[in-house]
Motif scaffolding. Sequence first.
Motif, short mmCIF file in Angstrom:
data_model
loop_
_atom_site.label_atom_id
_atom_site.label_comp_id
_atom_site.label_asym_id
_atom_site.label_seq_id
_atom_site.Cartn_x
_atom_site.Cartn_y
_atom_site.Cartn_z
N SER A 41 46.88 104.61 -32.86
CA SER A 41 48.34 104.63 -32.95
C SER A 41 48.78 104.97 -34.37
O SER A 41 49.73 105.73 -34.57
CB SER A 41 48.94 103.27 -32.56
N ASP A 171 51.02 108.08 -26.78
CA ASP A 171 50.25 106.91 -27.19
C ASP A 171 50.06 105.96 -26.00
O ASP A 171 50.93 105.16 -25.69
CB ASP A 171 50.95 106.18 -28.35
N GLU A 172 48.93 106.08 -25.36
CA GLU A 172 48.60 105.28 -24.17
C GLU A 172 49.78 105.23 -23.19
O GLU A 172 50.26 104.15 -22.84
CB GLU A 172 48.17 103.86 -24.59
MG MG Z 1 47.40 101.78 -30.18
#
Ligand code: MG
Length: 250
Positions: A41, A171-172
């Motif tokens: 991240s 991000d995910e």
């Molecule tokens: Mg992360």
Amino acid sequence: MVKAEAVHKHFGRLEVLKGIDLEVAPGEVMCVLGPSGSGKSTFLRCVNHLEKIDAGRLWVNGHLMGYRQKGDRLYELRDREVSEQRREIGMVFQRFNLFPHMTAMENVCEAPVHVRRRSKAEARERGAALLERVGLSDKTDSYPSQLSGGQQQRVAIARALAMEPKLMLFDEPTSALDPELVGEVLEVMKQLALDGMTMIVVTHEIGFAREVGDTLVFLDGGVVVEKGTPEEVISNPRNRRTQDFLSRVL
Ligand code: MG
Ligand code: ADP
């Protein structure tokens, strides 16, 4: 489209990125895998200017991020100029972060109208096309609370696309979703990839990485420990940590 050269980032005494070198070509989909806390991240946030890097260089779409070059000299950009560079980058987070008091259409039109100074009519026309692209033509007037997690995430993708980014960061994007809603979001991302969007996708969806990713990077402890085609990395990881990680998620 993206070039990272020895990118370092620390928070206080915690060194999170310890020299990241990466390149993403135009139209490439790079998937990033790695254990929790490895800096995934943070790296995306650096690319998107949400964090300032401590050392190294980052280029996005030919711009050295944070600087303007004049002859041989580099000038640090002002905040306003930084936000101009950021406009070329769309980001989708694990949590959908939609404005709760706005409909899907209003969420998608917000930035084009207020940041890009588009007319409301023009923004709505484009907004309608984008919501159609993510399969939500029938939800334009729904509020986030009336949408499933998968639908909200698709609105978030449409909203990012509304700024006409040259690069999309994920991000995910499916980690917070119920399993049965993951597929519809990955499908939208796959279409986006097929349309030629340059993407960096942090995900643990190995199937997606294998099918859609051009390259797969494995991050561990703030360094890139593995990089190659998804096939190479998944079927023949060279690094011990990658092997352990893959054996747990596969
Ligand atoms: Mg992360
Ligand atoms: P990942 O996304 O791979 O799980 P992160 O990039 O979120 O990892 O975090 C990497 C490390 O940096 C973690 O130890 C995390 O606690 C720390 N970290 C991230 N953001 C901050 C911050 N703003 N301040 C202090 N520490 C942070």
